[in-house]
Design an enzyme around this catalytic site. Structure first.
Site, mmCIF file in Angstrom:
data_model
loop_
_atom_site.group_PDB
_atom_site.id
_atom_site.type_symbol
_atom_site.label_atom_id
_atom_site.label_comp_id
_atom_site.label_asym_id
_atom_site.label_seq_id
_atom_site.Cartn_x
_atom_site.Cartn_y
_atom_site.Cartn_z
ATOM 1 N N HIS A 157 35.845 3.982 40.093
ATOM 2 C CA HIS A 157 35.913 4.752 40.522
ATOM 3 C C HIS A 157 37.585 5.304 40.400
ATOM 4 C CE1 HIS A 157 31.964 5.108 41.761
ATOM 5 N NE2 HIS A 157 32.422 4.004 41.894
ATOM 6 N N SER A 278 62.717 13.568 26.414
ATOM 7 C CA SER A 278 62.481 14.902 25.829
ATOM 8 C C SER A 278 63.502 15.770 26.231
ATOM 9 C CB SER A 278 61.993 15.002 27.400
ATOM 10 O OG SER A 278 61.892 16.970 27.695
ATOM 11 N N LYS A 284 63.063 11.659 31.009
ATOM 12 C CA LYS A 284 61.983 11.108 30.385
ATOM 13 C C LYS A 284 61.798 10.797 29.363
ATOM 14 C CE LYS A 284 58.392 14.695 31.169
ATOM 15 N NZ LYS A 284 57.301 14.308 30.988
ATOM 16 N N GLU A 291 49.859 8.426 24.093
ATOM 17 C CA GLU A 291 48.886 9.071 24.073
ATOM 18 C C GLU A 291 48.426 9.456 22.463
ATOM 19 O OE1 GLU A 291 52.316 11.036 25.458
ATOM 20 O OE2 GLU A 291 50.891 12.599 26.408
#
Ligand code: ARG
Length: 459
Positions: A157, A278, A284, A291
């Protein structure tokens, strides 16, 4: 003007929009090598069986090699009015060698021709997937070997469950990708029958030798039913199904990488090679490759659903609907191969943050199960009672803002008088993972044994 392939029956040429919807040359030119290999095998067989003269077959075979080199050097004049790769190649052959080109299509149809071309192409993609998966598995095994005894939290979980080892977690993916690999191997084995010679659908009256063409093209045997041969696209569906499952596995590890590389987890550092910055936030380092890998399953599963939908309810045998098989499979295969390569690179380059993993492994009451097991072993409590006592201790630790090993013996004895000082041995994560020696368990020794097994398999 009427089409030169079937102009005999036609007075008018096709509408321009008909050409746009009908032509497949824009994408099926990817089958050129398979188409030429199939035609060369067919021509050689026609000569061997006396259906073609040796000189015609020779001219065809040589001419096809010229076509092949024209395509490979970029000088081939692909024509949309010639519809597909089969007619483009044959038409060019005629321009090069003249009349004998017209004899190549004896005892053949585009129906068995496209079936054999596409099978050959998908078979190559199975091989590429098998190779890509092998490289990926090696990358995971290397990670597992390096970190066979590094502790980290195991989750259910996405909540801390029990401590596990880094190597164990890496090998979980090796199991998945090994199953994927065997699915491609199975699919390849099943698809390795040659449909060439089924002709349009019924077979042919010419005395062809299907064993010969099957052998020449590396198939195990010819297909046994001509109707099935030209209407079957199971091989493409199996490839897509195996690809979908594989892409699903890629997406799961990709998601773990996204989570693990976040500032909140800091379990891994992804290398600069697989991340982006970024344009506004200087701090970043975004896990873009992960992704994208998480998302690619969408295209591959989409292709699978698309081809199932095309094939569903199609009456035997060939219908033009089946021309819709190629773009889906091409895109899915390209996506999968790129995904496997990207994941292999990322896994090879990632660095586990050991101190962070160890710290996380020890928090979240991760050794509560070990405590309950100790109560069973040392005090002979029924597991259900041990579970209850442990739960009370977790609640006590939580309310005092500490972890289980930080409770004093007195505090523990306040919950159960029988608890002794040696309980603290099992509250450490190292002991916890070391104790899980059951076959396939997370103990470093078990992990090392599995690493050795995989290294042998993958050698
Ligand atoms: N381009 C066609 C396809 O991809 C080739 C087979 C055409 N056969 C036919 N009878 N129209 O399916």
């Amino acid at each position: 003007t009427a089409n030169q392939m079937w102009g005999g029956r036609f007075a008018e040429g096709p509408d321009a929009i008909m050409m746009a919807i009908n032509a497949s040359i824009g994408f099926d030119q990817r089958l050129y090598a398979q188409d030429i290999a199939g035609s060369r095998a067919h021509a050689a067989m026609l000569a061997a069986t006396g259906i073609l003269t040796p000189s015609d077959a020779e001219a065809i075979g040589e001419g096809l090699l010229t076509v092949l080199s024209e395509i490979e050097t970029g000088g081939f004049p692909f024509r949309t009015d010639l519809e597909d790769i089969h007619m483009n190649v044959e038409n060019r052959l005629k321009e090069i060698i003249g009349a004998p080109a017209g004899r190549l299509h004896t005892a053949r149809s585009r129906n068995d021709q496209v079936a054999v071309d596409f099978r050959l192409w998908v078979r190559d993609q199975c091989d590429a997937a098998i190779e890509g998966l092998t490289a990926l598995m090696r990358a995971f095994v290397a990670q597992a070997e390096a970190g066979a005894d590094w502790v980290m939290p195991g989750f259910t979980h996405l909540q801390t469950a029990q401590p596990v080892t880094w190597g164990h977690h890496m090998l979980a993916y090796v199991e998945m990708f090994a199953r994927d690999r065997s699915r491609f191997e199975d699919a390849r084995r099943r698809m390795n029958e040659c449909p060439l010679g089924a002709a349009a659908l019924a077979g042919t009256g010419f005395p062809i030798d299907r064993q010969m063409t099957a052998r020449a093209l590396g198939f195990d045997r010819p297909t046994a039913n001509s109707l099935d041969s030209v209407s079957d696209r199971d091989f493409a569906l199996e490839f897509l199904a195996a690809s979908s499952i594989c892409a699903m596995h890629l997406s799961r590890f990709a998601e773990e990488l996204v989570i693990w590389s976040s500032a909140q987890f800091r379990f891994v550092r992804l290398s600069d090679k697989w991340t982006t910055g970024s344009s506004i936030m200087p701090q970043k380092k975004n896990p873009d490759a992960a992704e994208l890998l998480r998302a690619k399953i969408g295209r591959i599963l989409g292709a699978t659903v698309a081809l199932f939908t095309v094939m569903k309810g199609l009456p035997l045998t060939y219908s033009k609907d089946m021309q819709e098989d190629k773009e889906q499979v091409f895109d899915a295969a390209d996506t999968l191969m790129l995904g496997l390569a990207a994941m292999t690179g990322m896994v090879g380059d990632m660095t586990a943050n050991r101190p962070m993993l160890a710290q996380a492994a020890a928090s979240g009451f991760s050794t509560a199960t070990d405590l309950a097991d100790w109560l069973v072993r040392a005090l002979n409590l029924p597991f259900r009672d041990a579970h209850h006592v442990t739960g009370t201790l977790v609640a006590l630790a939580e309310s005092t803002g500490c972890d289980l090993p930080d409770l004093s013996l007195a505090q523990m004895q306040g919950v159960h008088a029988g608890i002794r000082a040696d309980v603290f041995d099992v509250l450490g994560v190292e002991n916890s993972v070391r104790s899980r020696q059951s076959y396939g368990g997370t103990a470093p020794d078990q992990v090392r044994a599995q690493v050795a097994r995989w290294k042998e398999i993958l050698a």
